[in-house]
Motif scaffolding. Structure first.
Motif, PDB file in Angstrom:
ATOM      1  N   GLU A  46       0.824  -1.207   0.000  1.00  0.00           N
ATOM      2  CA  GLU A  46       0.000   0.000   0.000  1.00  0.00           C
ATOM      3  C   GLU A  46       0.861   1.262   0.000  1.00  0.00           C
ATOM      4  OE1 GLU A  46      -2.531  -0.558   3.378  1.00  0.00           O
ATOM      5  OE2 GLU A  46      -3.782  -2.052   2.345  1.00  0.00           O
ATOM      6  N   ASP A  47       1.947   1.251   0.775  1.00  0.00           N
ATOM      7  CA  ASP A  47       2.863   2.398   0.802  1.00  0.00           C
ATOM      8  C   ASP A  47       3.504   2.613  -0.562  1.00  0.00           C
ATOM      9  OD1 ASP A  47       2.292   2.767   3.480  1.00  0.00           O
ATOM     10  OD2 ASP A  47       4.165   1.870   4.195  1.00  0.00           O
ATOM     11  N   TRP A  48       3.965   1.532  -1.181  1.00  0.00           N
ATOM     12  CA  TRP A  48       4.606   1.651  -2.498  1.00  0.00           C
ATOM     13  C   TRP A  48       3.612   2.114  -3.550  1.00  0.00           C
ATOM     14  CZ3 TRP A  48       6.857  -3.790  -1.455  1.00  0.00           C
ATOM     15  CH2 TRP A  48       7.961  -3.678  -0.606  1.00  0.00           C
ATOM     16  N   ASP A  49       2.367   1.605  -3.480  1.00  0.00           N
ATOM     17  CA  ASP A  49       1.343   2.052  -4.424  1.00  0.00           C
ATOM     18  C   ASP A  49       1.072   3.546  -4.260  1.00  0.00           C
ATOM     19  OD1 ASP A  49       1.141  -0.487  -5.470  1.00  0.00           O
ATOM     20  OD2 ASP A  49      -0.750  -0.969  -4.434  1.00  0.00           O
ATOM     21  N   ALA A  50       1.029   4.025  -3.017  1.00  0.00           N
ATOM     22  CA  ALA A  50       0.818   5.456  -2.766  1.00  0.00           C
ATOM     23  C   ALA A  50       1.975   6.276  -3.324  1.00  0.00           C
ATOM     24  CB  ALA A  50       0.649   5.710  -1.266  1.00  0.00           C
ATOM     25  N   GLU A  51       3.195   5.783  -3.144  1.00  0.00           N
ATOM     26  CA  GLU A  51       4.361   6.477  -3.695  1.00  0.00           C
ATOM     27  C   GLU A  51       4.282   6.520  -5.213  1.00  0.00           C
ATOM     28  OE1 GLU A  51       7.875   4.605  -2.197  1.00  0.00           O
ATOM     29  OE2 GLU A  51       7.405   5.128  -0.120  1.00  0.00           O
ATOM     30  N   ASP A  52       3.855   5.415  -5.830  1.00  0.00           N
ATOM     31  CA  ASP A  52       3.710   5.387  -7.288  1.00  0.00           C
ATOM     32  C   ASP A  52       2.669   6.399  -7.757  1.00  0.00           C
ATOM     33  OD1 ASP A  52       5.620   3.423  -7.536  1.00  0.00           O
ATOM     34  OD2 ASP A  52       4.187   1.776  -7.824  1.00  0.00           O
ATOM     35  N   ARG A  53       1.533   6.463  -7.049  1.00  0.00           N
ATOM     36  CA  ARG A  53       0.490   7.427  -7.429  1.00  0.00           C
ATOM     37  C   ARG A  53       1.003   8.855  -7.297  1.00  0.00           C
ATOM     38  NH1 ARG A  53      -2.609   3.568  -4.839  1.00  0.00           N
ATOM     39  NH2 ARG A  53      -2.509   4.685  -2.850  1.00  0.00           N
ATOM     40  N   ASN A  59       3.730  13.892 -12.534  1.00  0.00           N
ATOM     41  CA  ASN A  59       4.220  13.725 -13.905  1.00  0.00           C
ATOM     42  C   ASN A  59       5.737  13.681 -13.930  1.00  0.00           C
ATOM     43  OD1 ASN A  59       1.716  13.621 -15.203  1.00  0.00           O
ATOM     44  ND2 ASN A  59       1.569  15.844 -15.122  1.00  0.00           N
ATOM     45  N   ALA A  60       6.273  13.006 -12.957  1.00  0.00           N
ATOM     46  CA  ALA A  60       7.731  12.916 -12.830  1.00  0.00           C
ATOM     47  C   ALA A  60       8.298  12.088 -13.973  1.00  0.00           C
ATOM     48  CB  ALA A  60       8.084  12.288 -11.489  1.00  0.00           C
ATOM     49  N   THR A  61       9.491  12.428 -14.331  1.00  0.00           N
ATOM     50  CA  THR A  61      10.201  11.667 -15.354  1.00  0.00           C
ATOM     51  C   THR A  61      11.477  11.124 -14.742  1.00  0.00           C
ATOM     52  OG1 THR A  61      11.357  13.642 -16.125  1.00  0.00           O
ATOM     53  CG2 THR A  61       9.298  13.064 -17.243  1.00  0.00           C
ATOM     54  N   TRP A  62      11.982  10.081 -15.338  1.00  0.00           N
ATOM     55  CA  TRP A  62      13.210   9.450 -14.869  1.00  0.00           C
ATOM     56  C   TRP A  62      14.385  10.352 -15.188  1.00  0.00           C
ATOM     57  CZ3 TRP A  62      14.349   5.664 -11.700  1.00  0.00           C
ATOM     58  CH2 TRP A  62      15.658   5.176 -11.683  1.00  0.00           C
ATOM     59  N   ASP A  63      15.247  10.543 -14.213  1.00  0.00           N
ATOM     60  CA  ASP A  63      16.425  11.375 -14.384  1.00  0.00           C
ATOM     61  C   ASP A  63      17.645  10.552 -13.996  1.00  0.00           C
ATOM     62  OD1 ASP A  63      18.400  13.261 -14.482  1.00  0.00           O
ATOM     63  OD2 ASP A  63      17.500  14.596 -13.002  1.00  0.00           O
ATOM     64  N   ASP A  64      18.435  10.148 -14.979  1.00  0.00           N
ATOM     65  CA  ASP A  64      19.605   9.320 -14.723  1.00  0.00           C
ATOM     66  C   ASP A  64      20.621  10.005 -13.812  1.00  0.00           C
ATOM     67  OD1 ASP A  64      18.654   7.213 -16.176  1.00  0.00           O
ATOM     68  OD2 ASP A  64      19.750   7.711 -17.998  1.00  0.00           O
ATOM     69  N   SER A  65      20.565  11.315 -13.691  1.00  0.00           N
ATOM     70  CA  SER A  65      21.532  12.006 -12.849  1.00  0.00           C
ATOM     71  C   SER A  65      21.324  11.684 -11.370  1.00  0.00           C
ATOM     72  CB  SER A  65      21.461  13.518 -13.060  1.00  0.00           C
ATOM     73  OG  SER A  65      20.218  14.019 -12.616  1.00  0.00           O
ATOM     74  N   ASP A  66      20.151  11.101 -11.033  1.00  0.00           N
ATOM     75  CA  ASP A  66      19.880  10.711  -9.649  1.00  0.00           C
ATOM     76  C   ASP A  66      20.610   9.425  -9.272  1.00  0.00           C
ATOM     77  OD1 ASP A  66      18.235  12.877  -9.317  1.00  0.00           O
ATOM     78  OD2 ASP A  66      16.403  11.762  -9.732  1.00  0.00           O
TER      79      ASP A  66
END
Length: 69
Positions: A46-53, A59-66
């Motif tokens: 449930e926590d991971w699903d909330a983080e995903d939502r 509208n986050a995008t993947w940033d390889d610099s992280d």
């Protein structure tokens, strides 16, 4: 001693009597932690699903610099 939760039998097992198949969750440090394995897994999901939502809502995008090298 490690403890395991067998999802097929719904029993807590130890290293001495642990099933050797995919029906066990663990290891856990205490018998109580093993007994609550399904509830803990449900809470984590449930926590991971909330983080995903939240991630999707921003509208986050993947940033390889992280990523660390």
């Amino acid at each position: 001693m490690a403890y395991w939760y067998n999802i097929a039998t719904k029993q807590v097992e130890t290293d001495e009597n642990r099933s050797r198949n995919d029906d066990v969750m663990g290891p856990y440090e205490t018998e109580d932690e093993a007994r609550n394995a399904l509830a803990t897994a449900r809470e984590n999901t449930e926590d991971w699903d909330a983080e995903d939502r939240e991630w999707e809502d921003r509208n986050a995008t993947w940033d390889d610099s992280d990523l660390e090298d």
